[in-house]
Structure formats: C-alpha cells, structure tokens
Enzyme design. Structure first.
Site, PDB file in Angstrom:
ATOM      1  N   HIS A  40       2.999  17.385  10.049  1.00 56.70           N
ATOM      2  CA  HIS A  40       1.900  17.203   9.854  1.00 56.70           C
ATOM      3  C   HIS A  40       1.369  17.609   9.117  1.00 56.70           C
ATOM      4  CE1 HIS A  40       3.173  17.116  14.896  1.00 56.70           C
ATOM      5  NE2 HIS A  40       2.689  16.010  14.881  1.00 56.70           N
TER       6      HIS A  40
HETATM    7  C1  FAD Z   1       8.960  13.447  12.207  1.00 56.01           C
HETATM    8  C2  FAD Z   1       7.413  13.153  13.427  1.00 56.01           C
HETATM    9  C3  FAD Z   1       6.649  13.556  14.142  1.00 56.01           C
HETATM   10  C4  FAD Z   1       5.433  13.266  14.326  1.00 56.01           C
HETATM   11  N1  FAD Z   1       5.178  13.091  15.591  1.00 56.01           N
HETATM   12  C5  FAD Z   1       4.086  12.938  16.211  1.00 56.01           C
HETATM   13  C6  FAD Z   1       3.207  13.235  16.900  1.00 56.01           C
HETATM   14  O1  FAD Z   1       4.558  13.368  18.303  1.00 56.01           O
HETATM   15  N2  FAD Z   1       2.120  12.889  17.519  1.00 56.01           N
HETATM   16  C7  FAD Z   1       1.061  13.002  16.429  1.00 56.01           C
HETATM   17  O2  FAD Z   1       0.154  12.695  16.589  1.00 56.01           O
HETATM   18  N3  FAD Z   1       1.374  12.477  15.119  1.00 56.01           N
HETATM   19  C8  FAD Z   1       3.258  13.284  15.034  1.00 56.01           C
HETATM   20  N4  FAD Z   1       3.379  13.667  13.809  1.00 56.01           N
HETATM   21  C9  FAD Z   1       1.917  12.921  12.692  1.00 56.01           C
HETATM   22  C10 FAD Z   1       2.315  11.492  12.028  1.00 56.01           C
HETATM   23  O3  FAD Z   1       2.913  10.638  12.522  1.00 56.01           O
HETATM   24  C11 FAD Z   1       0.840  11.223  11.568  1.00 56.01           C
HETATM   25  O4  FAD Z   1       0.378  12.746  10.753  1.00 56.01           O
HETATM   26  C12 FAD Z   1       0.554  10.041  11.091  1.00 56.01           C
HETATM   27  O5  FAD Z   1       1.425   9.003  11.211  1.00 56.01           O
HETATM   28  C13 FAD Z   1       0.266  10.215   9.367  1.00 56.01           C
HETATM   29  O6  FAD Z   1      -0.549   8.939   8.884  1.00 56.01           O
HETATM   30  P1  FAD Z   1      -0.547   8.699   7.527  1.00 56.01           P
HETATM   31  O7  FAD Z   1      -0.843   6.966   8.201  1.00 56.01           O
HETATM   32  O8  FAD Z   1      -1.641   9.301   7.069  1.00 56.01           O
HETATM   33  O9  FAD Z   1       0.150   8.512   6.666  1.00 56.01           O
HETATM   34  P2  FAD Z   1       2.160   7.643   7.168  1.00 56.01           P
HETATM   35  O10 FAD Z   1       2.255   6.717   8.980  1.00 56.01           O
HETATM   36  O11 FAD Z   1       2.914   8.724   6.979  1.00 56.01           O
HETATM   37  O12 FAD Z   1       1.745   6.674   6.260  1.00 56.01           O
HETATM   38  C14 FAD Z   1       1.875   6.505   4.712  1.00 56.01           C
HETATM   39  C15 FAD Z   1       2.427   5.186   4.942  1.00 56.01           C
HETATM   40  O13 FAD Z   1       2.393   4.876   3.662  1.00 56.01           O
HETATM   41  C16 FAD Z   1       3.653   4.230   3.145  1.00 56.01           C
HETATM   42  N5  FAD Z   1       3.254   4.152   1.744  1.00 56.01           N
HETATM   43  C17 FAD Z   1       3.739   5.696   0.752  1.00 56.01           C
HETATM   44  N6  FAD Z   1       4.032   5.628  -0.396  1.00 56.01           N
HETATM   45  C18 FAD Z   1       3.327   4.438  -0.611  1.00 56.01           C
HETATM   46  C19 FAD Z   1       3.421   3.725  -1.678  1.00 56.01           C
HETATM   47  N7  FAD Z   1       3.845   4.139  -2.811  1.00 56.01           N
HETATM   48  N8  FAD Z   1       3.223   2.357  -1.840  1.00 56.01           N
HETATM   49  C20 FAD Z   1       3.310   1.856  -0.713  1.00 56.01           C
HETATM   50  N9  FAD Z   1       2.821   2.156   0.515  1.00 56.01           N
HETATM   51  C21 FAD Z   1       3.156   3.642   0.657  1.00 56.01           C
HETATM   52  C22 FAD Z   1       4.818   4.978   3.421  1.00 56.01           C
HETATM   53  O14 FAD Z   1       5.595   3.852   3.895  1.00 56.01           O
HETATM   54  C23 FAD Z   1       4.084   4.450   4.896  1.00 56.01           C
HETATM   55  O15 FAD Z   1       4.170   3.900   5.723  1.00 56.01           O
HETATM   56  C24 FAD Z   1       4.606  13.724  13.738  1.00 56.01           C
HETATM   57  C25 FAD Z   1       5.437  13.149  12.196  1.00 56.01           C
HETATM   58  C26 FAD Z   1       6.760  13.353  11.641  1.00 56.01           C
HETATM   59  C27 FAD Z   1       6.790  13.424  10.311  1.00 56.01           C
END
Ligand code: FAD
Length: 98
Positions: A40
C-alpha cells in the site's frame, strides 16, 4: 511443541476449536511461514513537500497529482478508498477554480 494459538489461555474462551494453524503446528512456525508484506505504497509526492494542500505540484504551473502518492503519512486504513476520496476532493477543487 507449544500449544496451538486456539488453546492458549487468552483465546481459548472465544474459540470452540482451532482450525488454523491447528494443534499439531507450532504457532511461532506458523507465524514465520505465513507472514507477508502487503503493498500500500503512499507518500512519494506528499502534500506539504511535493504538492500543496490542493495537490498542485509546487513550482510547476498547471500540474496536480491526485492519487495515493500525495498522502503525507501512511493511513491507518487500506488506501483504495482514501485514494478515491483524494481524487473526488481534487476534482471538486478544480471545478470550483473554473
Ligand atoms: C496486491 C494489492 C492489493 C491491494 N488491496 C487493497 C485492498 O484490498 N483495499 C485497499 O483499499 N487497497 C488495496 N490496495 C492498494 C490500492 O490498490 C492502491 O492504494 C490504489 O490503487 C492506489 O491508487 P493510485 O491511483 O495511487 O495508484 P494505481 O492504482 O497504482 O494507479 C496508477 C496508474 O498509473 C498508471 N501508470 C503508471 N506509470 C505510468 C506512466 N508512465 N504513464 C501512464 N500511466 C502510468 C498505472 O498503469 C496505473 O493505472 C492493494 C494494492 C495491491 C498492490
């Protein structure tokens, strides 16, 4: 061998029987085998250091970050809903600015 967790004094009155790890498995061995990390990640663009309170990247015109990376500290809950809340808040701020 130590007694299973379910048969230990603090847990015994709550558990009718222990299913996992079971009485034949040492509780410490089970904990060592079962422990794992869970991803996370937050805080790589933390509010107050990389972005301001409205998620504008400090020193860069017209760029905001709205994801888990702006959380300034690790939250005590899972991060998915917190990330969605950040996105909702930033989109409301942007709409209000127009
Ligand atoms: C295995 C796992 C299980 C989890 N389970 C839970 C849960 O049960 N409950 C919960 O609350 N949270 C959970 N989480 C955490 C949650 O998924 C994350 O906190 C949340 O998705 C973060 O959102 P974000 O938008 O910050 O990042 P992300 O969801 O990682 O989004 C980042 C996005 O940016 C894109 N990206 C990256 N680099 C580039 C680039 N250079 N150009 C264009 N696009 C790019 C990626 O493809 C992705 O779509 C889990 C995480 C993991 C890894």
């Amino acid at each position: 061998m130590r007694p299973g967790l379910g048969r230990s004094a603090p847990v015994r009155r709550y558990a009718a029987r222990e299913t996992k790890p079971g009485p034949e498995v040492d509780a410490r061995d089970h904990a060592r085998d079962a422990v794992r990390g869970f991803l996370h990640p937050v805080g790589t663009c933390a509010i107050g250091t990389v972005v301001d309170a409205e998620c504008r990247v400090i020193g860069v015109e017209g760029l905001r970050v709205a994801d888990g990376s702006v959380m300034p500290t690790i939250p005590r809950v899972n991060t998915n809903l917190s990330t969605a809340a950040i996105a909702e808040r930033v989109s409301a701020v942007i709409r209000a600015d127009r």
